[in-house]
Write an enzyme that holds these catalytic residues in place. Structure first.
Site, PDB file in Angstrom:
ATOM      1  N   GLU A 169     -13.611  76.628   1.060  1.00  0.00           N
ATOM      2  CA  GLU A 169     -13.913  76.949  -0.509  1.00  0.00           C
ATOM      3  C   GLU A 169     -15.216  77.167  -0.420  1.00  0.00           C
ATOM      4  O   GLU A 169     -15.836  78.207  -1.007  1.00  0.00           O
ATOM      5  CB  GLU A 169     -13.106  76.173  -1.371  1.00  0.00           C
ATOM      6  CG  GLU A 169     -11.941  76.001  -1.354  1.00  0.00           C
ATOM      7  CD  GLU A 169     -11.355  74.581  -0.788  1.00  0.00           C
ATOM      8  OE1 GLU A 169     -12.034  74.381   0.173  1.00  0.00           O
ATOM      9  OE2 GLU A 169     -10.273  74.156  -1.212  1.00  0.00           O
ATOM     10  N   CYS A 180     -10.765  70.268  -3.112  1.00  0.00           N
ATOM     11  CA  CYS A 180     -11.189  68.977  -3.378  1.00  0.00           C
ATOM     12  C   CYS A 180     -12.252  69.119  -4.564  1.00  0.00           C
ATOM     13  O   CYS A 180     -12.465  70.253  -4.993  1.00  0.00           O
ATOM     14  CB  CYS A 180     -12.084  68.492  -2.178  1.00  0.00           C
ATOM     15  SG  CYS A 180     -13.933  69.218  -1.959  1.00  0.00           S
ATOM     16  N   CYS A 240     -15.739  71.054  -4.359  1.00  0.00           N
ATOM     17  CA  CYS A 240     -15.228  72.381  -4.290  1.00  0.00           C
ATOM     18  C   CYS A 240     -15.374  73.044  -5.613  1.00  0.00           C
ATOM     19  O   CYS A 240     -15.656  73.996  -6.199  1.00  0.00           O
ATOM     20  CB  CYS A 240     -14.367  72.823  -3.311  1.00  0.00           C
ATOM     21  SG  CYS A 240     -14.750  72.721  -1.597  1.00  0.00           S
TER      22      CYS A 240
HETATM   23  N1  THU Z   1     -11.160  70.627   3.263  1.00  0.00           N
HETATM   24  C1  THU Z   1     -11.267  71.762   2.964  1.00  0.00           C
HETATM   25  O1  THU Z   1     -11.722  72.717   3.793  1.00  0.00           O
HETATM   26  N2  THU Z   1     -11.320  72.064   1.461  1.00  0.00           N
HETATM   27  C2  THU Z   1     -10.727  71.149   0.692  1.00  0.00           C
HETATM   28  O2  THU Z   1     -10.823  71.744  -0.581  1.00  0.00           O
HETATM   29  C3  THU Z   1     -10.503  70.027   0.939  1.00  0.00           C
HETATM   30  C4  THU Z   1     -10.464  69.447   2.525  1.00  0.00           C
HETATM   31  C5  THU Z   1     -11.317  70.310   4.823  1.00  0.00           C
HETATM   32  C6  THU Z   1     -12.410  69.558   5.113  1.00  0.00           C
HETATM   33  C7  THU Z   1     -12.106  68.875   6.524  1.00  0.00           C
HETATM   34  O3  THU Z   1     -12.348  69.452   7.365  1.00  0.00           O
HETATM   35  C8  THU Z   1     -10.453  68.828   6.435  1.00  0.00           C
HETATM   36  O4  THU Z   1     -10.176  69.587   5.297  1.00  0.00           O
HETATM   37  C9  THU Z   1      -9.668  67.499   6.556  1.00  0.00           C
HETATM   38  O5  THU Z   1     -10.249  66.637   4.999  1.00  0.00           O
END
Ligand code: THU
Length: 132
Positions: A55, A90, A93
Site C-alpha cells: 500500500e 496494516c 499504511c
Molecule cells: N504487508 C503488506 O504489504 N501490507 C500490509 O498492509 C501488511 C503486510 C507485507 C509486509 C511483508 O512483506 C509481508 O506482508 C508479511 O508481513
C-alpha cells in the site's frame, strides 16, 4: 468503482512482490479521483525493518508523481501469492492513507478468485493520529 480491469492489474502486480523472507505476496492498486492508477507490491529486506508494504509503495509512487487526490485502493495478498482470505492493511499504511484520503475513501479487499468486499478507510482506522 472496483472493476475487472483493476482486479486484473492487482493480480498481475502480485507477481512483482519481493518477499523472499515471508513468502507472503501483497499487491495494491491505488486509483486517483481523475482515474490514474498506481500499483504497489511489498518489498522486503534482509534487515526486516526496512520492508515496505504494498500500500505504501503505491501511495508513495503516486505522491512522488504529483498525485494526492485518491478515491480507492484495492489490496490482495496471500502466502506464495495464493489469495485465501482478505489481506487487511496494516496500521502504518492506514495512517499514511489517512494523511491523503478522505473518510469516504474506499478500500476493496480481495477474498478469493474474483471476489471482494468493500470497506471505508474509517472502518479500519476510525480515530487516526492527528496534530489537533
Ligand atoms: N504487508 C503488506 O504489504 N501490507 C500490509 O498492509 C501488511 C503486510 C507485507 C509486509 C511483508 O512483506 C509481508 O506482508 C508479511 O508481513
Amino acid at each position: 468503482m472496483f472493476d475487472n480491469k483493476i482486479y486484473d492489474i492487482l493480480i498481475n502486480e502480485l507477481k512483482n512482490s519481493y518477499s523472499p523472507y515471508s513468502n507472503f505476496n501483497v499487491a495494491a492498486v491505488l486509483v486517483t479521483k481523475e482515474g490514474d492508477i498506481y500499483t504497489g507490491c511489498n518489498i522486503e529486506n534482509a534487515s526486516y525493518s526496512a520492508t515496505v508494504c504494498a500500500e505504501r509503495t503505491a501511495i508513495f509512487k503516486a505522491i512522488s508523481e504529483g498525485h494526492n487526490d485518491f478515491k480507492m485502493i484495492a489490496i490482495a495478498g496471500g502466502y506464495k501469492g495464493k489469495i485465501e482470505d482478505e489481506c487487511k492493511p496494516c496500521g502504518v499504511c492506514l495512517q499514511v492513507l489517512t494523511e491523503f484520503c478522505d473518510s469516504d475513501f474506499k478500500i476493496y479487499l480481495i477474498n478469493g478468485e474474483n471476489s471482494y468486499k468493500e470497506y471505508m478507510l474509517k472502518d479500519f482506522l476510525p480515530k487516526p493520529f492527528d496534530l489537533n
